[in-house]
Design an enzyme around this catalytic site. Sequence first.
Site, PDB file in Angstrom:
ATOM      1  N   THR A   1      15.916  26.448  19.402  1.00  0.00           N
ATOM      2  CA  THR A   1      15.338  25.430  18.533  1.00  0.00           C
ATOM      3  C   THR A   1      14.910  24.227  19.362  1.00  0.00           C
ATOM      4  O   THR A   1      15.504  23.945  20.387  1.00  0.00           O
ATOM      5  CB  THR A   1      16.462  25.028  17.558  1.00  0.00           C
ATOM      6  OG1 THR A   1      16.707  26.136  16.720  1.00  0.00           O
ATOM      7  CG2 THR A   1      16.155  23.813  16.739  1.00  0.00           C
TER       8      THR A   1
ATOM      9  N   VAL B   1      18.823  29.363   4.840  1.00  0.00           N
ATOM     10  CA  VAL B   1      18.218  28.056   5.115  1.00  0.00           C
ATOM     11  C   VAL B   1      18.879  27.431   6.335  1.00  0.00           C
ATOM     12  O   VAL B   1      20.108  27.336   6.424  1.00  0.00           O
ATOM     13  CB  VAL B   1      18.328  27.133   3.875  1.00  0.00           C
ATOM     14  CG1 VAL B   1      17.785  25.749   4.184  1.00  0.00           C
ATOM     15  CG2 VAL B   1      17.561  27.753   2.703  1.00  0.00           C
TER      16      VAL B   1
ATOM     17  N   THR C   1      21.156  21.132  17.333  1.00  0.00           N
ATOM     18  CA  THR C   1      20.878  22.551  17.570  1.00  0.00           C
ATOM     19  C   THR C   1      22.207  23.290  17.675  1.00  0.00           C
ATOM     20  O   THR C   1      23.249  22.674  17.873  1.00  0.00           O
ATOM     21  CB  THR C   1      20.018  22.732  18.843  1.00  0.00           C
ATOM     22  OG1 THR C   1      19.825  24.141  19.057  1.00  0.00           O
ATOM     23  CG2 THR C   1      20.679  22.135  20.075  1.00  0.00           C
ATOM     24  N   GLY C   2      22.140  24.610  17.531  1.00  0.00           N
ATOM     25  CA  GLY C   2      23.368  25.412  17.540  1.00  0.00           C
ATOM     26  C   GLY C   2      23.441  26.209  16.253  1.00  0.00           C
ATOM     27  O   GLY C   2      22.429  26.395  15.565  1.00  0.00           O
ATOM     28  N   ILE C   3      24.630  26.671  15.923  1.00  0.00           N
ATOM     29  CA  ILE C   3      24.783  27.468  14.694  1.00  0.00           C
ATOM     30  C   ILE C   3      24.586  26.547  13.487  1.00  0.00           C
ATOM     31  O   ILE C   3      25.368  25.613  13.264  1.00  0.00           O
ATOM     32  CB  ILE C   3      26.186  28.100  14.624  1.00  0.00           C
ATOM     33  CG1 ILE C   3      26.519  28.865  15.912  1.00  0.00           C
ATOM     34  CG2 ILE C   3      26.340  28.957  13.374  1.00  0.00           C
ATOM     35  CD1 ILE C   3      26.036  30.259  16.002  1.00  0.00           C
TER      36      ILE C   3
HETATM   37  N1  ASP Z   1      20.245  25.390  14.223  1.00  0.00           N
HETATM   38  C1  ASP Z   1      19.351  26.521  14.161  1.00  0.00           C
HETATM   39  C2  ASP Z   1      19.674  27.330  12.938  1.00  0.00           C
HETATM   40  O1  ASP Z   1      20.808  27.645  12.719  1.00  0.00           O
HETATM   41  C3  ASP Z   1      19.412  27.406  15.369  1.00  0.00           C
HETATM   42  C4  ASP Z   1      19.377  26.712  16.699  1.00  0.00           C
HETATM   43  O2  ASP Z   1      19.568  25.496  16.776  1.00  0.00           O
HETATM   44  O3  ASP Z   1      19.158  27.376  17.712  1.00  0.00           O
HETATM   45  O4  ASP Z   1      18.774  27.703  12.232  1.00  0.00           O
END
Ligand code: ASP
Length: 320
Positions: free
Chosen positions: A183, A212, A232-234
């Site tokens: 992301t 979402v 960013t992340g999960i």
């Molecule tokens: N936060 C984003 C999501 O879960 C993924 C990411 O940041 O890589 O959609």
Amino acid sequence: MFENQEAAQVQPKLIIHGGAGSSLKGKGGAEKVRHSLYKVLEDVYAFLLTGASAKEAVVRGCRLLEDDPCFNAGTGSVLQSDGQIRMSASLMDGQRRRFSGTINVSRVRNPIDLALFLQDSSDRVLSDYGSAELLRELQIPIYDPLTDIRLQEWIQERKQNFVKEMAGVVAEKELLTEPGYGTIGVVALDAHGYIAAGTSTGGKGFERIGRVSDSAMPAGNYATTEAGVSCTGIGEDIIDECLAARIVVRVTDGMSLQAAFERSFAEAEQHQRDLGAIGIDATGAMAWGKTSQVILAAYHTGEKIGDTLDAGPGTIVKIV
Ligand code: ASP
């Protein structure tokens, strides 16, 4: 060009990210990310120096990162479980304290453009069908953001019946012939002291239809006149912490950016979250933090450019 001619001149600041996740395998991967991030930093910082507003700079940075197929936003987005790309993006203008975004939009080159358009609309967050209608109304050309490497990744996962919880947000060498990153996010402080934040994503990859992302929620992207943060992340972890709004509200209530990042990341670590964030406050302080193995972020202070790519594993918070 300035939205408020009265505001004082300050030194612009800029921090961007290209995702977070498990470690970058091999030096080549890190160098490629660094090159991509620095190119965007240089372009957008020069734009800020021409007097561009934070909002304009954030949109420009998001567009450039969306156009880079290395990142999981716009071109190069990951595929969902049904093999389709659905992207989400949001923009928050701290000066107006106004959030706008698009959720699960397909077949568009720059999802951030929709978020920009929606800034001046009375309906400011649109989901899939509404976003498609808006694209048609604005006569934005149809665009396929699919890249071969993301298609291959999906085909491989399909063979294994989607055992992975998410796509290779950070390059998995054995799986991808070229690095694929995460992301993207941009936070800027303009010459008049205003802040904006933007975040854009293809999601986690392999997710259920209709899932979402945090990226188009205040949990993942938030800004006021005091601070701005992009995460960013999960996504589920970011939503559970309400991380971007949590940090920004702490600063807005009087905490320093450093204290707000430290406290919020201590809590995220305690809750075993897998995430990262970048931020700026109105004094010009910039910060990044992560509980994940890596966060791919880089910043421009006005004097120098730096990045987070050589940071060690584990939870880290830094002020720059
Ligand atoms: N936060 C984003 C999501 O879960 C993924 C990411 O940041 O890589 O959609």
